[in-house]
Design an enzyme around this catalytic site. Sequence first.
Site, short mmCIF file in Angstrom:
data_model
loop_
_atom_site.label_atom_id
_atom_site.label_comp_id
_atom_site.label_asym_id
_atom_site.label_seq_id
_atom_site.Cartn_x
_atom_site.Cartn_y
_atom_site.Cartn_z
N GLY A 58 0.87 -1.12 0.03
CA GLY A 58 0.06 -0.01 -0.04
C GLY A 58 0.76 1.24 -0.17
O GLY A 58 2.19 1.08 0.30
N CYS A 85 5.37 -5.89 1.74
CA CYS A 85 5.95 -4.45 1.71
C CYS A 85 4.89 -4.05 2.96
O CYS A 85 5.19 -4.08 4.22
CB CYS A 85 5.44 -4.06 0.50
N TYR A 86 4.02 -2.96 2.65
CA TYR A 86 3.39 -2.31 3.70
C TYR A 86 2.69 -3.57 4.40
O TYR A 86 2.59 -3.48 5.75
CB TYR A 86 2.24 -1.45 3.26
N HIS A 171 8.22 -6.99 -3.60
CA HIS A 171 6.99 -7.33 -4.05
C HIS A 171 7.03 -8.69 -5.14
O HIS A 171 7.58 -8.74 -6.14
CB HIS A 171 6.27 -6.16 -5.06
N GLU A 173 4.81 -10.34 -6.45
CA GLU A 173 3.59 -10.36 -7.35
C GLU A 173 4.15 -9.90 -8.73
O GLU A 173 3.32 -10.00 -9.88
CB GLU A 173 2.36 -9.82 -6.92
N ASP A 229 -15.30 -9.15 -23.39
CA ASP A 229 -15.99 -8.99 -22.24
C ASP A 229 -17.43 -9.31 -22.09
O ASP A 229 -17.94 -10.34 -21.28
CB ASP A 229 -15.60 -7.77 -21.45
N LYS A 370 -8.16 -9.35 -18.39
CA LYS A 370 -8.67 -9.94 -19.75
C LYS A 370 -8.44 -11.01 -20.06
O LYS A 370 -8.95 -11.88 -20.69
CB LYS A 370 -8.18 -8.72 -20.76
#
Length: 514
Positions: A58, A85-86, A171, A173, A229, A370
């Site tokens: 964050g 992280c945060y 991070h 990710e 979509d 997507k």
Amino acid sequence: MADIHSEKVLILDFGSQYTQLIARCVREAKVYCEILPYHTPLQGVTALSPRGLILSGGPSSIYDPGAPSCDRALFDLPIPILGICYGMQLMAHLMGGRVVAHPRREYGRAQLFIDEAGELFYGLPAKIQVWMSHQDQIASLPPGFVQIAHTENTELAAFRGNGRHYGVQFHPEVVHTPQGREILKNFLYRICACSGTWDMKAFVESSVAEIRKRVGGERVITALSGGVDSSVAALLVYLAVRDQLTCIFVDNGLLRKGEAEAVRSAFEHHFHLRVHFVEAKERFLLAIREVVDPEQKRILIGKEFIRVFEEEAKKLGGAAFLVQGTLYPDVIESTSVRGPSSTIKTHHNVGGLPERMEFSLIEPLRELFKDEVRQVGRELGLPQKILERHPFPGPGLAVRILGEVTEERLQILKEADYIVEEEIKRAGLYHQLWQAFAILLPVRSVGVMGDGRTYENVAAIRAVSSLDGMTADWARLPHEVLARMATRIINEVKGINRVVYDISSKPPSTIEWE
């Protein structure tokens, strides 16, 4: 989603723009996950019976006034928790450690030195590349915690404690941490004891069951644009409710050249869905006449769509639900529904909806990116031609015409955009790009054609590569392709005498100009 998932990991969102990337990694590891607001109470977490909990990063410092926090009692639960992280700093702070401002902020790539492989870093070399983004650091660990990794600038770059608590300052990710997915898999498989049995087939099954239960015997309409979509959302709901569904395709005049005809042809010949076509060009252009602010365009178009759906639903005998193909990038850029993330822009089908409308919304894809939606489409048997279409904004060409939208400017952009797509396909680049399109600028420039002076519009070409639309890089198109586009647009589109190419990435720019 539904409770049929035997394995579930929860992610508490503390405002990171990358929270959903954590969810992507978890899902790619075939473990089901849900994102919850950081302030979810203890009972809200335990009610979902998670195998593990991940605290996202964050933008805040834990000492900021009003900094997001979570229920301290979460750390007493008998489940593994990973702070990123945060999330790592907050865990340390709440459990008795000390967090201070870092004397030397750390952003970008860094070398992580693993001091103890253990379960979290199992199978990894002693030194790996990671992505850092922090200005605070942990000065002292909570009781019972130990350091397991460091960088040159950050001594406590990862820790473990109490047999089930872990934290990483970097991070895992993001793609800039190449072995980040292995770290997350270690947390999921080795620490949370997940087996990895969830996939898009399971998503389809649970979604259909949830939609069927929610709708009951009511009638449903879906906003069908012909893009991937809305097509996937329509098919998903059709599986659940069959003849209770009517698809409504609205030609608002803001579509690409030939798009309305192509959608009609595709859905009349390839699917058994009931499709109701509506011509509404004049009312949409009237709604945004003389409007130049992009947020206003999006909001007005969203409201007009809802009004059209309400009117058409009454003609069809009424409907209780409206289906939309909203995706997570739409949600996170439009409104902070999960955590304290920033609003980037309003999407007409999210933040642009009127406060009061006659339908309840069904948005079965709003937690997906997507590429995940395309996987669902493959599960549903959607033709490749629709599956691989480039994303197209809900407000259509209105947000690719900077400034006022008029019929004349629409026609100019449609022709220019058509040429861009033709040349991209001709060069065999269409499926390598996330998006490629033209933008009409509110700028005129002097030119010369033949022996005469011209003073006409400037068009920009935008082409980007991306995995999920959250980040994107400008495409390095071959010069000969750009040359063909520019030459054709200037020669064939009356009203344009100059073409420029956009070489900005996201961030800091967005993909669409408005």
